[in-house]
Scaffold this motif. Structure first.
Motif, PDB file in Angstrom:
ATOM      1  N   HIS A  36       0.834  -1.206   0.000  1.00 15.95           N
ATOM      2  CA  HIS A  36       0.000   0.000   0.000  1.00 15.95           C
ATOM      3  C   HIS A  36       0.875   1.265   0.000  1.00 15.95           C
ATOM      4  CE1 HIS A  36      -3.949   1.851   0.535  1.00 15.95           C
ATOM      5  NE2 HIS A  36      -3.320   2.769   1.243  1.00 15.95           N
ATOM      6  N   GLY A  37       0.429   2.259  -0.746  1.00 14.58           N
ATOM      7  CA  GLY A  37       1.079   3.573  -0.740  1.00 14.58           C
ATOM      8  C   GLY A  37       2.190   3.729  -1.759  1.00 14.58           C
ATOM      9  N   GLU A  38       2.367   2.757  -2.652  1.00 15.79           N
ATOM     10  CA  GLU A  38       3.439   2.839  -3.650  1.00 15.79           C
ATOM     11  C   GLU A  38       2.910   2.830  -5.078  1.00 15.79           C
ATOM     12  OE1 GLU A  38       6.398   3.679  -3.107  1.00 15.79           O
ATOM     13  OE2 GLU A  38       6.575   3.348  -0.948  1.00 15.79           O
ATOM     14  N   GLY A  39       1.608   3.058  -5.243  1.00 13.92           N
ATOM     15  CA  GLY A  39       1.045   3.138  -6.588  1.00 13.92           C
ATOM     16  C   GLY A  39       0.955   1.808  -7.311  1.00 13.92           C
ATOM     17  N   ILE A  42      -4.581   0.986  -8.956  1.00 11.11           N
ATOM     18  CA  ILE A  42      -5.127   2.249  -9.445  1.00 11.11           C
ATOM     19  C   ILE A  42      -5.467   3.123  -8.237  1.00 11.11           C
ATOM     20  CG2 ILE A  42      -5.954   1.386 -11.684  1.00 11.11           C
ATOM     21  CD1 ILE A  42      -8.761   1.116 -10.409  1.00 11.11           C
ATOM     22  N   PRO A  43      -5.352   4.454  -8.366  1.00  5.66           N
ATOM     23  CA  PRO A  43      -5.543   5.345  -7.211  1.00  5.66           C
ATOM     24  C   PRO A  43      -6.872   5.165  -6.487  1.00  5.66           C
ATOM     25  CG  PRO A  43      -4.603   6.557  -9.051  1.00  5.66           C
ATOM     26  CD  PRO A  43      -4.946   5.187  -9.569  1.00  5.66           C
ATOM     27  N   GLY A  44      -7.967   5.032  -7.209  1.00  3.93           N
ATOM     28  CA  GLY A  44      -9.274   4.906  -6.561  1.00  3.93           C
ATOM     29  C   GLY A  44      -9.402   3.642  -5.735  1.00  3.93           C
ATOM     30  N   VAL A  62     -15.049   3.306  -8.360  1.00  2.00           N
ATOM     31  CA  VAL A  62     -13.908   4.102  -8.800  1.00  2.00           C
ATOM     32  C   VAL A  62     -14.277   4.851 -10.081  1.00  2.00           C
ATOM     33  CG1 VAL A  62     -11.506   4.020  -9.559  1.00  2.00           C
ATOM     34  CG2 VAL A  62     -12.295   2.433  -7.785  1.00  2.00           C
ATOM     35  N   PRO A  63     -14.280   6.202 -10.036  1.00  2.00           N
ATOM     36  CA  PRO A  63     -14.530   6.954 -11.264  1.00  2.00           C
ATOM     37  C   PRO A  63     -13.360   6.779 -12.235  1.00  2.00           C
ATOM     38  CG  PRO A  63     -13.957   8.452  -9.467  1.00  2.00           C
ATOM     39  CD  PRO A  63     -14.039   7.066  -8.883  1.00  2.00           C
ATOM     40  N   TYR A  68      -8.458   3.995 -14.807  1.00  2.00           N
ATOM     41  CA  TYR A  68      -7.542   3.929 -15.950  1.00  2.00           C
ATOM     42  C   TYR A  68      -7.594   5.184 -16.800  1.00  2.00           C
ATOM     43  CZ  TYR A  68      -6.864  -0.812 -14.471  1.00  2.00           C
ATOM     44  OH  TYR A  68      -6.548  -1.916 -13.725  1.00  2.00           O
ATOM     45  N   GLY A  69      -8.155   6.250 -16.229  1.00  2.00           N
ATOM     46  CA  GLY A  69      -8.169   7.546 -16.904  1.00  2.00           C
ATOM     47  C   GLY A  69      -9.337   7.685 -17.867  1.00  2.00           C
ATOM     48  N   LEU A  70      -9.487   8.899 -18.358  1.00  2.00           N
ATOM     49  CA  LEU A  70     -10.514   9.182 -19.354  1.00  2.00           C
ATOM     50  C   LEU A  70     -10.000   8.720 -20.713  1.00  2.00           C
ATOM     51  CD1 LEU A  70     -11.494  12.772 -18.176  1.00  2.00           C
ATOM     52  CD2 LEU A  70     -12.714  10.629 -17.743  1.00  2.00           C
TER      53      LEU A  70
END
Length: 156
Positions: A36-39, A42-44, A62-63, A68-70
């Motif tokens: 945890h905390g090292e990316g 995915i952030p959400g 997770v938006p 995985y971005g827009l």
């Protein structure tokens, strides 16, 4: 023990799209272990796991921006069909470019092929059902290497 920076967490998860279709799951497999905390997630997902403890069962929505971005229209392009060296090309096929990027074929014409370099889940809201199985302190080596070693991770 709660999930926080530099803790190793083992989770079971099921990922669904907004229509309820299962996209991925750890069911029938070993739990997913991550630092945890090292990316490493995915952030959400990582944000939704923070503060959870073994035995917790919950859902995380997770938006796209935290997944995985827009979808980036600039990552969709047409290339000559000849670029595929005469091999059959069909919609849905994936290829790796010379730069190591994975692209998905979205349409095939007589002379051109449209490819999309966006992640297949880009632009989608993601729905996770999660169960925390284990939380432990990371070893010094795991913290230095920024990923899990041993059970649930990899060995050097």
């Amino acid at each position: 023990m709660q999930i926080s920076k530099h803790k190793v967490a083992g989770i079971h998860y099921t990922l669904r799209d907004n229509d309820g279709n299962i996209l991925d799951s750890s069911e029938g497999r070993d739990p997913l272990y991550y630092l945890h905390g090292e990316g490493n997630l995915i952030p959400g997902m990582e944000n939704g796991l923070a503060g959870k403890s073994p035995g917790d069962k919950f859902q995380i929505k997770v938006p796209a921006e935290e997944g995985y971005g827009l979808t980036d229209p600039q990552m969709v392009q047409s290339v000559p069909k000849s670029a595929f060296g005469g091999q059959p090309v069909e919609v849905g096929m994936q290829f790796q470019t010379n730069q190591g990027q994975v692209v998905t074929v979205t349409s095939v014409g007589d002379n051109e092929v449209t490819i999309d370099a966006n992640h297949p889940l880009a632009g989608q809201e993601l729905n996770f059902d999660v169960e925390v199985i284990e939380v432990r302190d990371a070893t010094n080596e795991e913290v230095t290497h920024k990923h899990v070693h041993g059970p649930g991770g990899h060995h050097h």
